[in-house]
Write a protein that holds these residues in place. Structure first.
Motif, PDB file in Angstrom:
ATOM      1  N   VAL A  24      31.250  58.189  39.830  1.00  0.00           N
ATOM      2  CA  VAL A  24      30.780  57.641  41.101  1.00  0.00           C
ATOM      3  C   VAL A  24      30.541  56.149  40.912  1.00  0.00           C
ATOM      4  N   LEU A  25      31.255  55.351  41.677  1.00  0.00           N
ATOM      5  CA  LEU A  25      31.245  53.904  41.507  1.00  0.00           C
ATOM      6  C   LEU A  25      30.663  53.239  42.748  1.00  0.00           C
ATOM      7  N   THR A  26      29.725  52.309  42.538  1.00  0.00           N
ATOM      8  CA  THR A  26      29.133  51.558  43.637  1.00  0.00           C
ATOM      9  C   THR A  26      28.907  50.121  43.166  1.00  0.00           C
ATOM     10  N   GLY A  27      28.413  49.263  44.056  1.00  0.00           N
ATOM     11  CA  GLY A  27      28.161  47.876  43.682  1.00  0.00           C
ATOM     12  C   GLY A  27      29.274  46.937  44.130  1.00  0.00           C
ATOM     13  N   GLY A  28      28.986  45.643  44.064  1.00  0.00           N
ATOM     14  CA  GLY A  28      29.880  44.630  44.607  1.00  0.00           C
ATOM     15  C   GLY A  28      31.257  44.568  43.983  1.00  0.00           C
ATOM     16  N   ASP A  29      31.386  44.918  42.694  1.00  0.00           N
ATOM     17  CA  ASP A  29      32.682  44.848  42.019  1.00  0.00           C
ATOM     18  C   ASP A  29      33.399  46.199  41.976  1.00  0.00           C
ATOM     19  N   SER A  30      32.857  47.194  42.671  1.00  0.00           N
ATOM     20  CA  SER A  30      33.394  48.549  42.554  1.00  0.00           C
ATOM     21  C   SER A  30      34.836  48.666  43.050  1.00  0.00           C
ATOM     22  N   LYS A  31      35.151  48.055  44.179  1.00  0.00           N
ATOM     23  CA  LYS A  31      36.505  48.176  44.719  1.00  0.00           C
ATOM     24  C   LYS A  31      37.522  47.506  43.799  1.00  0.00           C
ATOM     25  N   PHE A  32      37.128  46.414  43.178  1.00  0.00           N
ATOM     26  CA  PHE A  32      38.035  45.725  42.251  1.00  0.00           C
ATOM     27  C   PHE A  32      38.283  46.573  41.012  1.00  0.00           C
ATOM     28  N   LEU A  33      37.229  47.196  40.485  1.00  0.00           N
ATOM     29  CA  LEU A  33      37.353  47.995  39.267  1.00  0.00           C
ATOM     30  C   LEU A  33      38.096  49.307  39.506  1.00  0.00           C
ATOM     31  N   LYS A  34      38.016  49.810  40.720  1.00  0.00           N
ATOM     32  CA  LYS A  34      38.593  51.123  41.018  1.00  0.00           C
ATOM     33  C   LYS A  34      40.065  51.217  40.623  1.00  0.00           C
ATOM     34  N   SER A  35      40.824  50.174  40.886  1.00  0.00           N
ATOM     35  CA  SER A  35      42.264  50.230  40.630  1.00  0.00           C
ATOM     36  C   SER A  35      42.585  50.412  39.149  1.00  0.00           C
TER      37      SER A  35
ATOM     38  N   CYS B 107      36.337  39.548  29.938  1.00  0.00           N
ATOM     39  CA  CYS B 107      35.161  40.111  30.614  1.00  0.00           C
ATOM     40  C   CYS B 107      35.529  41.393  31.353  1.00  0.00           C
ATOM     41  N   LEU B 108      36.693  41.393  31.994  1.00  0.00           N
ATOM     42  CA  LEU B 108      37.153  42.601  32.673  1.00  0.00           C
ATOM     43  C   LEU B 108      37.359  43.728  31.664  1.00  0.00           C
ATOM     44  N   ALA B 109      37.970  43.411  30.535  1.00  0.00           N
ATOM     45  CA  ALA B 109      38.210  44.422  29.505  1.00  0.00           C
ATOM     46  C   ALA B 109      36.895  44.981  28.970  1.00  0.00           C
ATOM     47  N   ALA B 110      35.883  44.122  28.835  1.00  0.00           N
ATOM     48  CA  ALA B 110      34.581  44.570  28.320  1.00  0.00           C
ATOM     49  C   ALA B 110      33.926  45.567  29.269  1.00  0.00           C
ATOM     50  N   VAL B 111      33.945  45.280  30.570  1.00  0.00           N
ATOM     51  CA  VAL B 111      33.333  46.177  31.553  1.00  0.00           C
ATOM     52  C   VAL B 111      34.087  47.504  31.618  1.00  0.00           C
ATOM     53  N   LEU B 112      35.419  47.415  31.722  1.00  0.00           N
ATOM     54  CA  LEU B 112      36.214  48.638  31.797  1.00  0.00           C
ATOM     55  C   LEU B 112      36.118  49.445  30.502  1.00  0.00           C
TER      56      LEU B 112
END
Length: 231
Positions: A196-207, A175-180
């Motif tokens: 520009v990244l926002t939303g609840g999962d943004s900090k996790f995806l940023k890395s 699921c992570l691979a699909a989103v990224l």
């Protein structure tokens, strides 16, 4: 001072704007609000009018003006790509208004990573280039578990970009691979200056996107909503 509300079907998010500065309001409680010199409430909502009325009563702010904001064909220099502008999700519309305010005259890719992940292109002249909508990390996992007899999951999300050696890690990592993968493919579609990244999962995806010119803006939608004050 104005109260800004983003009203969803399951929860509400809030912020305040005073002298042009937007700040998050973590606790939306009547006692806290009663102490503040709020002039009016500006809100975006995907919930029913009954829920909005209930929130108004619950917060004890029925005496103030309430203004609901909708997606439009054009506002503040941003042009909607939809032939029926009101059909564009208001969160996506406000995210574009916020992006155009914070990062003017730039080609941007806007990613709102929440229950669903929305991806929108905004040109430097304010034209919306359309977008994509895909299930978010949690929704993808729930869909697989619900519709597959022998796939299960855990409450804790520990997704990583590597092959999974068991069902849970295989599901979460996939699921992570699909989103990224969707975000990176979107980045390749049209040259952009900024992600520009926002939303609840943004900090996790940023890395996982640190090689791109990325900025995380948790209050992006509220910056867009604030532009409607005194319009």
């Amino acid at each position: 001072m104005y109260l800004l509300l983003d009203i969803g079907n399951t929860r509400e998010k809030a912020a305040l704007i005073k002298s042009g500065k937007v700040t998050a309001l973590p606790q939306l409680a009547p006692d806290n609000l009663a102490k503040l010199p709020i002039k009016a409430v500006y809100f975006a909502s995907v919930a029913s009018q009954e829920k909005v009325a209930a929130i108004k009563q619950q917060l004890g702010l029925g005496h103030l003006p309430w203004r609901q904001v909708y997606s439009e064909a054009k506002a503040c220099g941003v042009s909607n790509s939809y032939q029926q502008p009101q059909m564009l999700g208001v969160d996506r519309w406000l995210a574009m208004l916020g992006t155009q305010l914070l990062f003017p005259s730039q080609n941007t890719l806007i990613v709102d990573a929440g229950t669903a992940v929305t991806i929108d292109w905004l040109a430097q002249d304010g034209r919306h280039g359309g977008g994509w909508i895909i299930p978010g990390l949690k929704m993808q996992q729930q869909a697989v578990v619900k519709n597959t007899a022998r796939v299960f999951n855990s409450e804790m999300f520990n997704g990583r970009l590597e092959p999974g050696a068991d069902t849970v890690t295989g599901l979460q990592n996939g699921c992570l691979a699909a989103v990224l993968g969707a975000i990176r493919l979107a980045w390749q579609q049209t040259p952009c200056n900024k992600l520009v990244l926002t939303g609840g999962d943004s900090k996790f995806l940023k890395s996982y996107l640190s090689d791109l010119p990325i900025v995380v803006e948790p209050l992006l939608i509220f910056h867009g909503l604030a532009r409607y004050i005194d319009m």
